[in-house]
Design an enzyme around this catalytic site. Structure first.
Site, mmCIF file in Angstrom:
data_model
loop_
_atom_site.group_PDB
_atom_site.id
_atom_site.type_symbol
_atom_site.label_atom_id
_atom_site.label_comp_id
_atom_site.label_asym_id
_atom_site.label_seq_id
_atom_site.Cartn_x
_atom_site.Cartn_y
_atom_site.Cartn_z
ATOM 1 N N ASP A 149 -6.631 -6.814 4.072
ATOM 2 C CA ASP A 149 -7.697 -6.199 3.269
ATOM 3 C C ASP A 149 -8.596 -7.293 2.700
ATOM 4 O OD1 ASP A 149 -9.074 -4.187 1.761
ATOM 5 O OD2 ASP A 149 -7.961 -4.846 -0.006
ATOM 6 N N ASP A 184 -3.249 -18.383 1.808
ATOM 7 C CA ASP A 184 -4.201 -19.155 0.989
ATOM 8 C C ASP A 184 -4.952 -20.162 1.851
ATOM 9 O OD1 ASP A 184 -1.745 -20.446 1.323
ATOM 10 O OD2 ASP A 184 -1.706 -21.321 -0.689
ATOM 11 N N TYR A 212 0.818 -1.214 0.000
ATOM 12 C CA TYR A 212 0.000 0.000 0.000
ATOM 13 C C TYR A 212 0.852 1.264 0.000
ATOM 14 C CZ TYR A 212 -4.693 -1.952 0.567
ATOM 15 O OH TYR A 212 -5.891 -2.566 0.357
ATOM 16 N N ASP A 226 -12.593 -8.766 4.166
ATOM 17 C CA ASP A 226 -13.822 -8.780 3.355
ATOM 18 C C ASP A 226 -14.416 -10.184 3.328
ATOM 19 O OD1 ASP A 226 -13.618 -6.087 2.631
ATOM 20 O OD2 ASP A 226 -14.196 -6.501 0.553
ATOM 21 N N LYS A 242 2.845 -15.457 3.894
ATOM 22 C CA LYS A 242 3.090 -16.307 2.729
ATOM 23 C C LYS A 242 4.582 -16.602 2.751
ATOM 24 C CE LYS A 242 1.799 -18.356 -1.089
ATOM 25 N NZ LYS A 242 0.905 -19.556 -1.110
HETATM 26 C C1 IPM Z 1 -10.581 -1.061 3.171
HETATM 27 C C2 IPM Z 1 -10.763 -0.574 1.757
HETATM 28 C C3 IPM Z 1 -9.603 0.327 1.423
HETATM 29 C C4 IPM Z 1 -8.331 -0.495 1.478
HETATM 30 C C5 IPM Z 1 -9.707 1.066 0.087
HETATM 31 C C6 IPM Z 1 -11.018 1.797 -0.070
HETATM 32 C C7 IPM Z 1 -8.558 2.011 -0.108
HETATM 33 O O1 IPM Z 1 -10.881 -1.639 0.890
HETATM 34 O O2 IPM Z 1 -10.511 -0.212 4.092
HETATM 35 O O3 IPM Z 1 -10.518 -2.275 3.380
HETATM 36 O O4 IPM Z 1 -7.968 -1.145 0.491
HETATM 37 O O5 IPM Z 1 -7.693 -0.496 2.515
HETATM 38 MG MG MG Z 2 -10.991 -3.545 1.826
#
Ligand code: IPM
Ligand code: MG
Length: 364
Positions: free
Chosen positions: A251, A227, A144, A255, A195
Site C-alpha cells: 500500500d 525501509d 488489513y 503510493d 522486514k
Molecule cells: C489502496 C487504498 C486502500 C488500501 C484504502 C482506500 C482502503 O489506499 O487501494 O491502496 O489501503 O488498500
Molecule cells: Mg493505498
C-alpha cells in the site's frame, strides 16, 4: 459453439468516479465494436453513494453482481461527506469487502514513466526516464484482515489498539508464484520486500518466497527490507522490474512509486483472484475536482486495457489501448494534472475522445 459473452460489472462509485468510468467505457465500446468482443456491462452502486441509498457501502446486489461477473471495472469511492461515518460503513470498506469476498489476493500496480511526462515528475528526469516497474501487492492478508483487531478499553478507561500482521505459508506461496510468473514474462528480475530483520511474519515471507524461487531458476530473486526499498525507489528506481510485497508495505510503496511518474492520475491497477478480477485506477475519488470535467481518465482507460489483457484474453487489444494513450500524449494532449507549458490542455471528456479517435486510427 457460441462465443463466450463476458460479464462485466461497472461500479462508478463517488467523486470523479462516474466521469472517468464514462471515458473508459467509451474506449471499451470502440474496441468491442471494431474487434467484435461480446461483452455485457451491468452497473452497480458502491461506496458513499451506495451508503446514501442503501445504508451500506457494499450492498448485497452489488456484491452479487461482482461475484457473477468475469471482471469488475471500478471508478473510486469515498469523500468528505462520509468521513465522519462509523468505520464499519465507510466507503473504503466496500473495497476491502470486495477484495475479501472475491478473493482478490494479487494486486498488480504497474508504474510506468511515459517519456512525454518526465517533466511532471518531482524527481530529476535522469532518475525516472524509462522506469517500468510492476508492484505486486498481496491484497487479502496481513494487518488489513488479521485478527485480533480493534480497540479495547480497560475497566479504568485506558484503551489499547491492536492489529495483527499474519500470513500463512500458503498465502505467501501463492503470491510468490504469481510474482515469479509475472517476472518471467518481463525482465526476469524480482525483488521481494519484507522486514525480516525485525518481524517474524516476514521472516517466514522471505523463506517461502525463496523456496518458491527454486522452481524459477531463470528469474533473479533479490530481497530488500522495506525501509531500504522506500529509499531505493527514489535513489535508483530503474533497478526494479517486479517487486512483490505484503499488503501494508505494498500500500505504502505503491503510493510512493506512483509519484515517480509525476501523476497518480496515470496509474491503473488489477486485482486478481482465482477466476475473478477487479480493475481500478489507483487514485481516489478526488472530490475537490468532481463534476468539473478536469479529472484525468487515463488511469481508468489503462485499467480497462488491463482488463482486456488479464480477464478477456485480448492482450493485443490491450496493447492497442496503451499505444493510443501514448499516442495522445505524444500529440501533446493533456489534462490539468499532467499539463505543462506548450502542451494542449483538455478536459476529461476531450481526453477520452482523443484516445478513442487515436484508437480508431489503429483499427481502421
Ligand atoms: C489502496 C487504498 C486502500 C488500501 C484504502 C482506500 C482502503 O489506499 O487501494 O491502496 O489501503 O488498500
Ligand atoms: Mg493505498
Amino acid at each position: 459453439m457460441t462465443e463466450k459473452k463476458y460479464q462485466i460489472a461497472v461500479f462508478a462509485g463517488d467523486g470523479v468516479g462516474s466521469e472517468i468510468i464514462a471515458e473508459a467505457l467509451k474506449i471499451l465500446d470502440v474496441i468491442a465494436d471494431k474487434k467484435n468482443i461480446p461483452m455485457s456491462l451491468k452497473e452497480g452502486d458502491i461506496g458513499g453513494s451506495a451508503y446514501d441509498r442503501a445504508g451500506v457501502p457494499l450492498p448485497d446486489e452489488t456484491l452479487e453482481l461482482a461475484l457473477q461477473s468475469d471482471a469488475v471495472l471500478l471508478g473510486a469511492v469515498g469523500g468528505p461527506k462520509w468521513e465522519g461515518l462509523d468505520y464499519s460503513v465507510r466507503p473504503e470498506r466496500a473495497l476491502l469487502g470486495l477484495r475479501e469476498k472475491l478473493g482478490l489476493y494479487a494486486n498488480l500496480r504497474p508504474v510506468v514513466a511515459f517519456d512525454e511526462l518526465l517533466a511532471a515528475s518531482p524527481l530529476k528526469k535522469d532518475i525516472v526516464r524509462g522506469i517500468d516497474i510492476l508492484i505486486l501487492r498481496e491484497l487479502t492478508g496481513d494487518v488489513y484482515f488479521g485478527r485480533p483487531r480493534g480497540v479495547t478499553r480497560e475497566p479504568d478507561g485506558r484503551r489499547t489498539g491492536v492489529n495483527t500482521m499474519i500470513y500463512t505459508e500458503e498465502e505467501i506461496r501463492r503470491i510468490a508464484v504469481a510474482a515469479f510468473e509475472l517476472a518471467r514474462k518481463r525482465k526476469k528480475n524480482l525483488v521481494s520486500v519484507d522486514k525480516a530483520n525485525v518481524l517474524e511474519t516476514t521472516e517466514l515471507w522471505r523463506d517461502v518466497v525463496t523456496e518458491a524461487g527454486r522452481r524459477y531458476p531463470d528469474v533473479a530473486l533479490g530481497h530488500m527490507y522495506v525501509d531500504n526499498c522506500a529509499m531505493q525507489l527514489i535513489r535508483k528506481p530503474s533497478q526494479f522490474d517486479v517487486i512483490v510485497t505484503t499488503n501494508l508495505f505494498g500500500d505504502i510503496l505503491s503510493d510512493e512509486a506512483a509519484m515517480l511518474t509525476g501523476s497518480i492520475g496515470m496509474l491503473p491497477s488489477a486485482s486478481l483472484g482465482d477466476g475473478r478480477a477487479l480493475y481500478e485506477p489507483i487514485h481516489g475519488s478526488a472530490p475537490d475536482i468532481a463534476g468539473k470535467n478536469i479529472a484525468n481518465p487515463l488511469a481508468t482507460i489503462l485499467s480497462a486495457a488491463m482488463m482486456l489483457r488479464h480477464s478477456l484474453e485480448r492482450p493485443a487489444e490491450a496493447d492497442l489501448i496503451e499505444k493510443a494513450v501514448t499516442g495522445v500524449l505524444q500529440d501533446g494532449v493533456r489534462t490539468k494534472d499532467i499539463y505543462s507549458r506548450g502542451t494542449k490542455l483538455v478536459g476529461t471528456r476531450e481526453m477520452g475522445d482523443a484516445v478513442a479517435a487515436k484508437l480508431k486510427t489503429f483499427l481502421a
